[in-house]
Design a protein around this motif. Structure first.
Motif, PDB file in Angstrom:
ATOM      1  N   TRP A 249      71.967  89.878   8.554  1.00 49.63           N
ATOM      2  CA  TRP A 249      72.999  89.503   8.300  1.00 49.63           C
ATOM      3  C   TRP A 249      72.778  91.329   7.746  1.00 49.63           C
ATOM      4  N   PRO A 250      75.011  91.765   7.512  1.00 49.71           N
ATOM      5  CA  PRO A 250      75.211  92.858   6.631  1.00 49.71           C
ATOM      6  C   PRO A 250      75.279  92.844   4.853  1.00 49.71           C
ATOM      7  N   LEU A 251      74.669  93.678   4.275  1.00 45.70           N
ATOM      8  CA  LEU A 251      75.690  93.523   3.324  1.00 45.70           C
ATOM      9  C   LEU A 251      77.002  94.366   3.480  1.00 45.70           C
ATOM     10  N   ILE A 252      78.458  93.477   2.542  1.00 45.43           N
ATOM     11  CA  ILE A 252      79.706  94.138   3.349  1.00 45.43           C
ATOM     12  C   ILE A 252      80.032  94.371   1.643  1.00 45.43           C
ATOM     13  N   LEU A 253      81.338  94.849   1.959  1.00 48.88           N
ATOM     14  CA  LEU A 253      82.215  95.549   0.851  1.00 48.88           C
ATOM     15  C   LEU A 253      83.604  94.467   1.422  1.00 48.88           C
ATOM     16  N   VAL A 254      84.258  93.747   0.165  1.00 51.52           N
ATOM     17  CA  VAL A 254      85.660  93.686   1.387  1.00 51.52           C
ATOM     18  C   VAL A 254      86.657  92.959  -0.178  1.00 51.52           C
ATOM     19  N   SER A 255      87.285  93.312   0.104  1.00 51.92           N
ATOM     20  CA  SER A 255      88.631  92.995  -0.703  1.00 51.92           C
ATOM     21  C   SER A 255      88.308  91.751  -1.700  1.00 51.92           C
ATOM     22  N   ARG A 256      88.804  90.846  -2.480  1.00 51.66           N
ATOM     23  CA  ARG A 256      88.172  89.592  -3.000  1.00 51.66           C
ATOM     24  C   ARG A 256      89.740  89.093  -2.806  1.00 51.66           C
ATOM     25  N   ALA A 257      90.717  89.495  -3.045  1.00 43.57           N
ATOM     26  CA  ALA A 257      91.939  88.596  -2.154  1.00 43.57           C
ATOM     27  C   ALA A 257      91.875  88.561  -1.048  1.00 43.57           C
ATOM     28  N   ARG A 258      91.319  88.783  -0.205  1.00 38.71           N
ATOM     29  CA  ARG A 258      90.877  89.086   1.540  1.00 38.71           C
ATOM     30  C   ARG A 258      90.086  88.091   1.857  1.00 38.71           C
TER      31      ARG A 258
ATOM     32  N   LEU B 219      86.819  91.582   8.068  1.00 38.30           N
ATOM     33  CA  LEU B 219      87.963  92.259   7.140  1.00 38.30           C
ATOM     34  C   LEU B 219      87.017  92.539   6.472  1.00 38.30           C
ATOM     35  N   GLY B 220      86.406  93.260   6.303  1.00 41.08           N
ATOM     36  CA  GLY B 220      85.174  94.235   4.676  1.00 41.08           C
ATOM     37  C   GLY B 220      84.436  95.456   5.302  1.00 41.08           C
ATOM     38  N   GLN B 221      84.143  96.223   5.194  1.00 42.20           N
ATOM     39  CA  GLN B 221      83.064  96.545   5.251  1.00 42.20           C
ATOM     40  C   GLN B 221      81.240  97.223   5.427  1.00 42.20           C
ATOM     41  N   PRO B 222      80.683  96.686   7.038  1.00 44.42           N
ATOM     42  CA  PRO B 222      79.473  96.661   6.465  1.00 44.42           C
ATOM     43  C   PRO B 222      79.352  98.072   5.665  1.00 44.42           C
ATOM     44  N   LEU B 223      77.777  98.206   4.777  1.00 46.84           N
ATOM     45  CA  LEU B 223      77.507  99.096   4.087  1.00 46.84           C
ATOM     46  C   LEU B 223      75.493 100.243   4.397  1.00 46.84           C
ATOM     47  N   GLU B 224      76.381 100.938   4.410  1.00 46.12           N
ATOM     48  CA  GLU B 224      75.093 101.649   4.977  1.00 46.12           C
ATOM     49  C   GLU B 224      73.582 102.684   4.236  1.00 46.12           C
ATOM     50  N   GLU B 225      74.457 102.949   3.179  1.00 43.32           N
ATOM     51  CA  GLU B 225      74.123 103.516   2.073  1.00 43.32           C
ATOM     52  C   GLU B 225      73.927 103.600   0.377  1.00 43.32           C
ATOM     53  N   MET B 226      73.435 104.140  -0.612  1.00 43.68           N
ATOM     54  CA  MET B 226      73.747 104.043  -1.616  1.00 43.68           C
ATOM     55  C   MET B 226      73.368 105.135  -1.986  1.00 43.68           C
ATOM     56  N   THR B 227      74.692 105.416  -2.746  1.00 49.24           N
ATOM     57  CA  THR B 227      74.324 107.534  -3.449  1.00 49.24           C
ATOM     58  C   THR B 227      74.057 107.487  -4.536  1.00 49.24           C
ATOM     59  N   THR B 228      73.200 107.718  -5.963  1.00 44.89           N
ATOM     60  CA  THR B 228      73.334 107.538  -7.063  1.00 44.89           C
ATOM     61  C   THR B 228      73.806 109.230  -7.479  1.00 44.89           C
ATOM     62  N   TYR B 229      75.244 109.793  -8.185  1.00 45.58           N
ATOM     63  CA  TYR B 229      74.665 110.894  -9.482  1.00 45.58           C
ATOM     64  C   TYR B 229      74.208 110.972 -10.694  1.00 45.58           C
TER      65      TYR B 229
ATOM     66  N   THR C  31      81.462 110.703   4.761  1.00 49.62           N
ATOM     67  CA  THR C  31      79.505 109.997   4.073  1.00 49.62           C
ATOM     68  C   THR C  31      79.767 109.329   4.782  1.00 49.62           C
ATOM     69  N   LYS C  32      78.687 108.229   4.961  1.00 51.15           N
ATOM     70  CA  LYS C  32      78.563 107.260   5.512  1.00 51.15           C
ATOM     71  C   LYS C  32      79.232 105.747   4.581  1.00 51.15           C
TER      72      LYS C  32
ATOM     73  N   ALA D 237      71.260  99.122   2.338  1.00 53.40           N
ATOM     74  CA  ALA D 237      71.827  98.569   3.005  1.00 53.40           C
ATOM     75  C   ALA D 237      71.671  98.382   5.014  1.00 53.40           C
ATOM     76  N   ALA D 238      71.441  99.375   5.381  1.00 47.31           N
ATOM     77  CA  ALA D 238      71.069  99.269   6.700  1.00 47.31           C
ATOM     78  C   ALA D 238      70.170  98.570   7.213  1.00 47.31           C
TER      79      ALA D 238
END
Ligand SMILES: Cc1cc2nc3c(=O)[nH]c(=O)nc-3n(C[C@H](O)[C@H](O)[C@H](O)COP(=O)(O)OP(=O)(O)OC[C@H]3O[C@@H](n4cnc5c(N)ncnc54)[C@H](O)[C@@H]3O)c2cc1C
Length: 404
Positions: free
Chosen positions: A99-108, A66-76, A196-197, A90-91
């Motif tokens: 268990w993964p770290l995912i980003l998911v819509s709060r409503a979903r 229902l969300g997106q498993p995250l793999e990396e974090m990029t900072t500028y 990008t991943k 994150a990977a």
């Protein structure tokens, strides 16, 4: 006869607490003030501690797609105009904690938890605004705005930031505006991100911060944090078209390179909300009434821990309530004190860590921002303090087997 637990609030903690209690044989009922589940808010990072709790109910695996498993974090750094670092943390978390770290819509996410609770036979009543609670002997009575009442053996306030249950127990302490707003939205993933991943990308600027990430294979969320001295309310709702266009055009981040520009331009849904805080109470219960989640410890969103910490509350409270059976005043008192002893130190770290991260994100002045960016670069793209705290937090609420 099984004990009846009244839960106030069907946001994130409410349905999960209800399902865990029902799973352990309690009789539960939820009362929610809204007429239905609200499709509001942006996205939430769901981290391993939530998956561990949901797995007790068989709800962890089905949440992942229902969300997106995250793999990396990029900072500028906007000031430097360059990458401060990229981590594949994150990977690695998935390999480490299972268990993964995912980003998911709060409503979903809210809809998923509500549907799951309903499918499991949890009784849920909408249009029921809690206004007061009474205790008589071993019974507790919830009073609603429409004049109706409900009686149970225990009442749990899962009613969020402006918790009426908390006010009834300890008097009203208003939520305080933190002087920060977030403006954010959803957009179809722009071409810029196609190579990008999936992950979190953030840009630190002078007086503004930008963060974004994929919420599924085709869409992204973004948010910018800004200082704003005049109070902005936190109703998390979609804004209308005209005010949106003007507001987006005026944003500092709308011209930023490395992704923000493209994402803001592609936005199809926008929301703006102020960030609020309430003190963490030293005690979360009185008699047969107890608080869970934001009702006890609201947090700003900069560590992505509000909803995840609420899951840990649910786990420990249910574990301790099982031990407290058969309920007596004394067994409940022991359970609630143990619950507070375990949870207060951890949520205090989460709330204070998020507040400090928020302050770093809106630093003003070249010198201060350069020092911050240097610190982040030295941590490979993450503030070392923040990273350490986040790694500690996401492991809970148990290692090995669940005790529920
Ligand atoms: C609308 C909304 C959108 C959000 N969006 C984001 C986001 O995009 N990103 C982010 O990081 N965090 C967001 N948050 C914060 C995050 O969702 C919370 O930290 C997390 O949900 C905590 O869970 P909770 O169950 O304790 O509280 P909540 O999820 O806030 O749930 C509380 C529930 O109680 C109900 N309620 C309140 N008062 C009463 C009453 N008197 N009687 C009956 N029911 C009542 C509310 O309607 C709500 O359904 C949002 C919060 C809200 C309320």
């Amino acid at each position: 006869m099984s004990k009846r637990v009244i839960i106030i609030g069907c946001g994130i903690a409410g349905p999960v607490l209800a399902m865990l209690l029902k799973h352990k044989g309690f009789d539960v009922v939820i009362y929610e003030r809204q007429p239905e589940i609200q499709p509001s808010g942006l996205a939430l990072g769901v981290s391993p501690q939530t998956f561990k709790v949901l797995n007790i109910l068989g709800l962890a695996e089905p949440l992942i797609p229902l969300g997106q498993p995250l793999e990396e974090m990029t900072t500028y750094s906007q000031l430097r105009g360059e990458l401060l670092g990229k981590t594949d943390g994150a990977a690695k978390i998935r390999a480490w904690l299972g268990w993964p770290l995912i980003l998911v819509s709060r409503a979903r996410y809210c809809q998923y938890l509500f549907d799951s609770a309903k499918d499991r036979g949890v009784e849920i009543h909408f249009n029921k605004r809690f206004v007061d609670v009474r205790e008589e002997g071993e019974k507790v009575t919830a009073v609603f705005e429409d004049g109706t009442e409900a009686v149970g053996d225990l009442l749990v306030g899962c009613d969020g930031l402006h918790s009426g249950v908390r006010n009834s127990l300890f008097g009203k302490d208003e939520a305080t505006y933190m002087g920060l707003v977030q403006i954010g939205g959803f957009a179809p993933q722009p071409e810029y991100f196609s190579s990008t991943k999936p992950g979190i990308m953030q840009v630190f600027g002078d007086g503004a911060h930008f963060i974004c990430g994929q919420v599924n294979s085709t869409a992204m969320m973004w948010a910018t944090t800004l200082p704003q001295p005049t109070e902005a309310f936190e109703d998390w709702r979609r804004l209308g078209n005209d005010e949106t266009k003007e507001m987006l055009k005026g944003l500092q981040v709308a011209g930023w390179e490395n992704g923000p520009k493209e994402l803001v331009a592609a936005t199809t849904f926008v929301t703006k909300y102020g960030l609020y805080e309430r003190p963490i109470l030293p005690v979360w219960h009185k008699g047969r009434v107890v608080l869970v989640g934001d009702a006890a410890h609201p947090t700003s969103p900069h560590l992505g821990q509000g909803a995840n910490q609420a899951m840990e509350d649910c786990y420990h409270l249910v574990r301790l309530l099982c031990k407290a059976e058969p309920f007596t005043d004394s067994s409940l008192q022991t359970a609630f004190e143990e619950y507070e002893r375990i949870r207060i130190p951890i949520v205090t770290q989460a709330v204070e860590g998020a507040k400090a991260e928020g302050a770093r994100r809106v630093l003003v002045g070249k010198e201060a921002c350069e020092a911050r960016d240097e610190l982040i670069a030295s941590g490979g793209g993450n503030n070392p303090e923040r990273q350490k705290l986040q790694m500690q937090l996401i492991q809970g609420p148990f290692m090995g087997e669940s005790e529920i």
